[in-house]
Design a protein around this motif. Structure first.
Motif, PDB file in Angstrom:
ATOM      1  N   GLN A  16       0.831  -1.195   0.000  1.00 31.45           N
ATOM      2  CA  GLN A  16       0.000   0.000   0.000  1.00 31.45           C
ATOM      3  C   GLN A  16       0.880   1.265   0.000  1.00 31.45           C
ATOM      4  N   VAL A  17       1.911   1.286   0.824  1.00 28.48           N
ATOM      5  CA  VAL A  17       2.822   2.428   0.870  1.00 28.48           C
ATOM      6  C   VAL A  17       3.541   2.576  -0.472  1.00 28.48           C
ATOM      7  N   MET A  18       3.952   1.468  -1.077  1.00 24.96           N
ATOM      8  CA  MET A  18       4.601   1.524  -2.401  1.00 24.96           C
ATOM      9  C   MET A  18       3.660   2.136  -3.438  1.00 24.96           C
ATOM     10  N   GLN A  19       2.395   1.748  -3.415  1.00 21.40           N
ATOM     11  CA  GLN A  19       1.424   2.296  -4.368  1.00 21.40           C
ATOM     12  C   GLN A  19       1.215   3.785  -4.121  1.00 21.40           C
ATOM     13  N   GLN A  20       1.140   4.171  -2.866  1.00 27.17           N
ATOM     14  CA  GLN A  20       0.993   5.585  -2.543  1.00 27.17           C
ATOM     15  C   GLN A  20       2.213   6.382  -3.025  1.00 27.17           C
ATOM     16  N   THR A  21       3.390   5.793  -2.888  1.00 25.56           N
ATOM     17  CA  THR A  21       4.612   6.445  -3.352  1.00 25.56           C
ATOM     18  C   THR A  21       4.593   6.602  -4.868  1.00 25.56           C
ATOM     19  N   ARG A  22       4.168   5.554  -5.580  1.00 18.09           N
ATOM     20  CA  ARG A  22       4.060   5.650  -7.043  1.00 18.09           C
ATOM     21  C   ARG A  22       3.073   6.749  -7.452  1.00 18.09           C
ATOM     22  N   ASP A  23       1.935   6.779  -6.739  1.00 18.43           N
ATOM     23  CA  ASP A  23       0.929   7.813  -7.030  1.00 18.43           C
ATOM     24  C   ASP A  23       1.497   9.210  -6.768  1.00 18.43           C
ATOM     25  N   LEU A  24       2.236   9.343  -5.672  1.00 14.91           N
ATOM     26  CA  LEU A  24       2.853  10.623  -5.342  1.00 14.91           C
ATOM     27  C   LEU A  24       3.857  11.042  -6.415  1.00 14.91           C
ATOM     28  N   VAL A  25       4.689  10.111  -6.857  1.00 14.28           N
ATOM     29  CA  VAL A  25       5.665  10.409  -7.907  1.00 14.28           C
ATOM     30  C   VAL A  25       4.946  10.795  -9.196  1.00 14.28           C
ATOM     31  N   SER A  26       3.873  10.094  -9.521  1.00 15.57           N
ATOM     32  CA  SER A  26       3.101  10.426 -10.723  1.00 15.57           C
ATOM     33  C   SER A  26       2.519  11.831 -10.624  1.00 15.57           C
ATOM     34  N   ASN A  27       1.965  12.168  -9.463  1.00  9.66           N
ATOM     35  CA  ASN A  27       1.418  13.510  -9.253  1.00  9.66           C
ATOM     36  C   ASN A  27       2.508  14.572  -9.356  1.00  9.66           C
ATOM     37  N   MET A  28       3.672  14.272  -8.804  1.00  8.18           N
ATOM     38  CA  MET A  28       4.782  15.231  -8.875  1.00  8.18           C
ATOM     39  C   MET A  28       5.231  15.427 -10.319  1.00  8.18           C
ATOM     40  N   GLU A  29       5.251  14.375 -11.121  1.00 14.14           N
ATOM     41  CA  GLU A  29       5.628  14.505 -12.529  1.00 14.14           C
ATOM     42  C   GLU A  29       4.610  15.355 -13.281  1.00 14.14           C
ATOM     43  N   GLN A  30       3.324  15.162 -12.970  1.00 13.15           N
ATOM     44  CA  GLN A  30       2.285  15.975 -13.608  1.00 13.15           C
ATOM     45  C   GLN A  30       2.438  17.442 -13.222  1.00 13.15           C
ATOM     46  N   LEU A  31       2.707  17.686 -11.948  1.00  8.89           N
ATOM     47  CA  LEU A  31       2.921  19.061 -11.495  1.00  8.89           C
ATOM     48  C   LEU A  31       4.138  19.677 -12.164  1.00  8.89           C
ATOM     49  N   GLN A  32       5.188  18.893 -12.316  1.00 16.31           N
ATOM     50  CA  GLN A  32       6.395  19.388 -12.974  1.00 16.31           C
ATOM     51  C   GLN A  32       6.098  19.771 -14.418  1.00 16.31           C
ATOM     52  N   ASP A  33       5.306  18.934 -15.113  1.00 14.55           N
ATOM     53  CA  ASP A  33       4.921  19.255 -16.493  1.00 14.55           C
ATOM     54  C   ASP A  33       4.104  20.541 -16.549  1.00 14.55           C
ATOM     55  N   GLN A  34       3.184  20.711 -15.594  1.00 10.95           N
ATOM     56  CA  GLN A  34       2.364  21.922 -15.560  1.00 10.95           C
ATOM     57  C   GLN A  34       3.218  23.153 -15.265  1.00 10.95           C
ATOM     58  N   ILE A  35       4.153  23.021 -14.334  1.00 17.76           N
ATOM     59  CA  ILE A  35       5.036  24.141 -14.002  1.00 17.76           C
ATOM     60  C   ILE A  35       5.883  24.510 -15.213  1.00 17.76           C
ATOM     61  N   THR A  36       6.391  23.507 -15.923  1.00 16.52           N
ATOM     62  CA  THR A  36       7.191  23.763 -17.119  1.00 16.52           C
ATOM     63  C   THR A  36       6.363  24.503 -18.166  1.00 16.52           C
ATOM     64  N   ALA A  37       5.125  24.059 -18.377  1.00 18.00           N
ATOM     65  CA  ALA A  37       4.250  24.720 -19.355  1.00 18.00           C
ATOM     66  C   ALA A  37       3.972  26.161 -18.948  1.00 18.00           C
ATOM     67  N   ILE A  38       3.733  26.391 -17.670  1.00 20.87           N
ATOM     68  CA  ILE A  38       3.459  27.746 -17.185  1.00 20.87           C
ATOM     69  C   ILE A  38       4.681  28.640 -17.349  1.00 20.87           C
ATOM     70  N   LEU A  39       5.857  28.098 -17.026  1.00 16.88           N
ATOM     71  CA  LEU A  39       7.081  28.891 -17.181  1.00 16.88           C
ATOM     72  C   LEU A  39       7.340  29.230 -18.642  1.00 16.88           C
ATOM     73  N   GLU A  40       7.102  28.269 -19.546  1.00 17.69           N
ATOM     74  CA  GLU A  40       7.270  28.547 -20.973  1.00 17.69           C
ATOM     75  C   GLU A  40       6.304  29.622 -21.434  1.00 17.69           C
ATOM     76  N   GLU A  41       5.041  29.524 -20.990  1.00 21.55           N
ATOM     77  CA  GLU A  41       4.054  30.534 -21.354  1.00 21.55           C
ATOM     78  C   GLU A  41       4.450  31.896 -20.795  1.00 21.55           C
ATOM     79  N   ASN A  42       4.984  31.911 -19.579  1.00 18.64           N
ATOM     80  CA  ASN A  42       5.421  33.154 -18.950  1.00 18.64           C
ATOM     81  C   ASN A  42       6.525  33.811 -19.773  1.00 18.64           C
ATOM     82  N   VAL A  43       7.465  33.022 -20.260  1.00 15.88           N
ATOM     83  CA  VAL A  43       8.548  33.567 -21.073  1.00 15.88           C
ATOM     84  C   VAL A  43       7.981  34.137 -22.377  1.00 15.88           C
ATOM     85  N   GLU A  44       7.071  33.378 -23.013  1.00 14.56           N
ATOM     86  CA  GLU A  44       6.460  33.858 -24.259  1.00 14.56           C
ATOM     87  C   GLU A  44       5.706  35.169 -24.030  1.00 14.56           C
ATOM     88  N   LEU A  45       4.950  35.233 -22.935  1.00 16.87           N
ATOM     89  CA  LEU A  45       4.196  36.453 -22.642  1.00 16.87           C
ATOM     90  C   LEU A  45       5.118  37.620 -22.318  1.00 16.87           C
TER      91      LEU A  45
END
Length: 116
Positions: A16-45
């Protein structure tokens, strides 16, 4: 049997802890992708904003040259393209070689005379 039950429970908790860790890592990767997209948009703007500032600066320089505000310059350009810019006939086509005192007054105002 108690040891086997405890081992099974520990393994389930570990899984259960391993699955929660995988879910956490997946969420962090999604957040990282969103942050990257926002930073790119910020530079363009930021680049677009700087470009627009340069355009506004050029417009202000033109404003100083011909003593018309940007909005009055736009009205003058519309008038020169053959459209009324006065409140009475705004947007209607001027007849060929027609001039409109109301339009000229809207463009140049009372203090600047009635010249093109």
């Amino acid at each position: 049997m108690s040891d086997q039950h405890n081992s099974s429970n520990i393994y389930e908790r570990f899984a259960q802890v391993m699955q929660q860790t995988r879910d956490l890592v997946s969420n962090m990767e999604q957040l990282q992708d969103q942050i990257t997209a926002i930073l790119e948009e910020n530079v363009e703007l930021s680049i677009e904003n700087e470009h627009l500032r340069q355009i506004v600066k050029k417009g202000q320089a033109k404003h100083d040259d011909n003593h018309l505000s940007g909005s009055r310059q736009n009205l003058k350009e519309l008038y020169q393209q053959g459209f009324h810019v006065c409140s009475e006939y705004y947007g209607k086509r001027l007849a060929p070689n027609e001039s409109c005192t109301f339009c000229l007054d809207a463009i140049f105002g009372h203090d600047q005379g009635m010249t093109k």
